[in-house]
Design a protein around this motif. Structure first.
Motif, PDB file in Angstrom:
ATOM      1  N   LEU A   1       0.820  -1.213   0.000  1.00  0.00           N
ATOM      2  CA  LEU A   1       0.000   0.000   0.000  1.00  0.00           C
ATOM      3  C   LEU A   1       0.855   1.264   0.000  1.00  0.00           C
ATOM      4  N   HIS A   2       1.973   1.224   0.708  1.00  0.00           N
ATOM      5  CA  HIS A   2       2.830   2.405   0.805  1.00  0.00           C
ATOM      6  C   HIS A   2       3.692   2.623  -0.442  1.00  0.00           C
ATOM      7  N   THR A   3       3.985   1.568  -1.171  1.00  0.00           N
ATOM      8  CA  THR A   3       4.866   1.715  -2.336  1.00  0.00           C
ATOM      9  C   THR A   3       4.109   1.923  -3.647  1.00  0.00           C
ATOM     10  N   ASP A   4       2.825   1.626  -3.668  1.00  0.00           N
ATOM     11  CA  ASP A   4       2.038   1.807  -4.889  1.00  0.00           C
ATOM     12  C   ASP A   4       1.006   2.907  -4.660  1.00  0.00           C
ATOM     13  N   PRO A   5       1.225   4.093  -5.215  1.00  0.00           N
ATOM     14  CA  PRO A   5       0.317   5.213  -4.966  1.00  0.00           C
ATOM     15  C   PRO A   5      -1.080   5.027  -5.549  1.00  0.00           C
ATOM     16  N   ASP A   6      -1.265   4.024  -6.418  1.00  0.00           N
ATOM     17  CA  ASP A   6      -2.581   3.775  -7.012  1.00  0.00           C
ATOM     18  C   ASP A   6      -3.463   2.862  -6.175  1.00  0.00           C
ATOM     19  N   LEU A   7      -2.896   2.220  -5.156  1.00  0.00           N
ATOM     20  CA  LEU A   7      -3.673   1.278  -4.345  1.00  0.00           C
ATOM     21  C   LEU A   7      -4.425   1.985  -3.235  1.00  0.00           C
ATOM     22  N   ARG A   8      -5.651   1.534  -3.002  1.00  0.00           N
ATOM     23  CA  ARG A   8      -6.475   2.015  -1.894  1.00  0.00           C
ATOM     24  C   ARG A   8      -6.973   0.814  -1.106  1.00  0.00           C
ATOM     25  N   ALA A   9      -6.981   0.967   0.206  1.00  0.00           N
ATOM     26  CA  ALA A   9      -7.537  -0.048   1.102  1.00  0.00           C
ATOM     27  C   ALA A   9      -9.018   0.248   1.247  1.00  0.00           C
ATOM     28  N   VAL A  10      -9.863  -0.696   0.828  1.00  0.00           N
ATOM     29  CA  VAL A  10     -11.304  -0.450   0.850  1.00  0.00           C
ATOM     30  C   VAL A  10     -12.067  -1.638   1.425  1.00  0.00           C
ATOM     31  N   THR A  11     -13.242  -1.326   1.935  1.00  0.00           N
ATOM     32  CA  THR A  11     -14.226  -2.356   2.258  1.00  0.00           C
ATOM     33  C   THR A  11     -15.536  -1.942   1.609  1.00  0.00           C
ATOM     34  N   VAL A  12     -16.303  -2.944   1.208  1.00  0.00           N
ATOM     35  CA  VAL A  12     -17.600  -2.710   0.587  1.00  0.00           C
ATOM     36  C   VAL A  12     -18.629  -3.518   1.363  1.00  0.00           C
ATOM     37  N   SER A  13     -19.637  -2.833   1.851  1.00  0.00           N
ATOM     38  CA  SER A  13     -20.737  -3.500   2.534  1.00  0.00           C
ATOM     39  C   SER A  13     -21.590  -4.186   1.478  1.00  0.00           C
ATOM     40  N   GLU A  14     -21.670  -5.502   1.554  1.00  0.00           N
ATOM     41  CA  GLU A  14     -22.409  -6.242   0.529  1.00  0.00           C
ATOM     42  C   GLU A  14     -23.883  -6.377   0.874  1.00  0.00           C
ATOM     43  N   SER A  15     -24.156  -6.981   1.997  1.00  0.00           N
ATOM     44  CA  SER A  15     -25.559  -7.241   2.301  1.00  0.00           C
ATOM     45  C   SER A  15     -25.708  -7.708   3.742  1.00  0.00           C
ATOM     46  N   ILE A  16     -26.929  -7.703   4.139  1.00  0.00           N
ATOM     47  CA  ILE A  16     -27.286  -8.308   5.418  1.00  0.00           C
ATOM     48  C   ILE A  16     -28.365  -9.324   5.086  1.00  0.00           C
ATOM     49  N   ARG A  17     -28.003 -10.594   5.224  1.00  0.00           N
ATOM     50  CA  ARG A  17     -28.926 -11.683   4.913  1.00  0.00           C
ATOM     51  C   ARG A  17     -29.105 -12.534   6.154  1.00  0.00           C
ATOM     52  N   ASN A  18     -30.328 -12.870   6.430  1.00  0.00           N
ATOM     53  CA  ASN A  18     -30.624 -13.750   7.566  1.00  0.00           C
ATOM     54  C   ASN A  18     -29.986 -13.249   8.856  1.00  0.00           C
ATOM     55  N   GLY A  19     -29.867 -11.925   8.978  1.00  0.00           N
ATOM     56  CA  GLY A  19     -29.274 -11.357  10.178  1.00  0.00           C
ATOM     57  C   GLY A  19     -27.753 -11.336  10.160  1.00  0.00           C
ATOM     58  N   ASN A  20     -27.126 -11.876   9.110  1.00  0.00           N
ATOM     59  CA  ASN A  20     -25.671 -11.890   9.004  1.00  0.00           C
ATOM     60  C   ASN A  20     -25.188 -10.734   8.142  1.00  0.00           C
ATOM     61  N   VAL A  21     -23.929 -10.335   8.334  1.00  0.00           N
ATOM     62  CA  VAL A  21     -23.336  -9.247   7.550  1.00  0.00           C
ATOM     63  C   VAL A  21     -22.282  -9.812   6.605  1.00  0.00           C
TER      64      VAL A  21
END
Length: 104
Positions: free
Chosen positions: A42-62
């Motif tokens: 992450l520190h050596t490649d200026p094009d990289l981003r650390a991301v998370t994407v919330s997908e869904s909540i199904r049956n009470g699970n995340v």
């Protein structure tokens, strides 16, 4: 030009097979440890981003996609899916207004 959030959401369709991690609770520490283990990249490649994407909540699970997103290639270069019974408040807050959270 698409925003980073738009690029990440479009790239989800092409992410392909990723490892799936099952946990009881998705925590900031769980996310941070994974990103920390990739910190040199992450520190050596200026094009990289650390991301998370919330997908869904199904049956009470995340479900979240966690990954390294390359802004120049507009695709994930590494990722995993995390499924759990719940997410701690800090993780939920990061996704309160957008499906995509950019870390660090």
């Amino acid at each position: 030009m698409l925003s980073l959030l738009g690029m990440v959401l479009l790239a989800l369709g092409g992410i392909g097979a990723v490892a799936v991690v099952h946990v009881v609770c998705v925590t900031i520490e769980l996310l941070a440890d994974w990103f920390r283990s990739r910190s040199e990249r992450l520190h050596t490649d200026p094009d990289l981003r650390a991301v998370t994407v919330s997908e869904s909540i199904r049956n009470g699970n995340v479900s979240y996609i966690q990954g390294l997103f390359d802004t120049s290639r507009e695709q994930f270069v590494e990722g995993r899916r995390i499924e759990g019974k719940q997410a701690e408040q800090r993780v939920r807050s990061a996704h309160a207004h957008h499906r995509v959270a950019v870390w660090g």
